[in-house]
Design a protein around this motif. Sequence first.
Motif, short mmCIF file in Angstrom:
data_model
loop_
_atom_site.label_atom_id
_atom_site.label_comp_id
_atom_site.label_asym_id
_atom_site.label_seq_id
_atom_site.Cartn_x
_atom_site.Cartn_y
_atom_site.Cartn_z
N GLY A 1 0.78 -1.23 -0.03
CA GLY A 1 0.05 0.02 -0.14
C GLY A 1 0.87 1.30 -0.02
N SER B 1 2.44 1.63 -3.58
CA SER B 1 1.36 2.21 -4.23
C SER B 1 1.21 3.80 -4.20
N LEU B 2 1.06 4.18 -2.96
CA LEU B 2 0.65 5.55 -2.69
C LEU B 2 1.92 6.35 -3.30
N LEU C 1 1.88 6.52 -6.89
CA LEU C 1 0.65 7.43 -7.12
C LEU C 1 1.27 9.33 -7.07
N ARG C 2 2.06 9.25 -6.23
CA ARG C 2 2.56 10.59 -6.05
C ARG C 2 3.79 10.97 -6.94
N LEU D 1 -1.43 6.24 -13.26
CA LEU D 1 -2.26 6.16 -12.01
C LEU D 1 -2.78 4.75 -11.47
N ILE D 2 -2.95 4.00 -12.99
CA ILE D 2 -3.70 2.86 -12.82
C ILE D 2 -2.77 1.80 -12.29
N GLY E 1 -0.68 2.40 -9.70
CA GLY E 1 -0.63 2.73 -8.31
C GLY E 1 -2.19 2.52 -7.49
N ILE E 2 -3.34 2.67 -8.41
CA ILE E 2 -4.58 2.31 -7.81
C ILE E 2 -4.74 0.97 -7.74
N ALA E 3 -4.27 -0.04 -8.71
CA ALA E 3 -4.31 -1.35 -8.80
C ALA E 3 -3.46 -2.15 -7.46
N LEU F 1 -2.93 -0.30 -4.66
CA LEU F 1 -3.77 -0.22 -3.28
C LEU F 1 -4.96 -1.19 -3.24
N ALA F 2 -5.69 -1.28 -4.46
CA ALA F 2 -6.75 -2.51 -4.40
C ALA F 2 -6.23 -3.71 -3.95
#
Length: 116
Positions: A28, A31-32, A35-36, A52-53, A55-57, A59-60
């Motif tokens: 997590g 991934s954050l 994203l940054r 962004l995809i 990073g979001i994946a 986090l999920a």
Amino acid sequence: MTGRALFDPGLQPERTELAWRRTALAIGVGSLLSLRVLPAVVGDPVWAAAWLIPGIAGLAFAVLLWFRAQLRHRRVTAALLDGRPEDLPGSGLMLMLTLFVVGCGVLSAVVVLWWT
């Protein structure tokens, strides 16, 4: 077995769940960070949105891993307390993590080879 427990109740399954939680937390946080950092590195707004995809994946996946680790902990504890070792969960969680890490590695290799 007379008078002997098969395991120390609560300690080993809890340590294993804590290890899975640390793994989910590390994914997590990574991934954050992606994203940054990645949108700023890429620069182009269209490509930045595409970056962004992952990073979001991630986090999920970290959230999914967290909840699956809790479920695994409950199943392991119940199976050991009831004396049913045949009900212990398999290695699905490890396979899920392995596939995620290999996928991230392949994606990273493609990006490095394409970007350079």
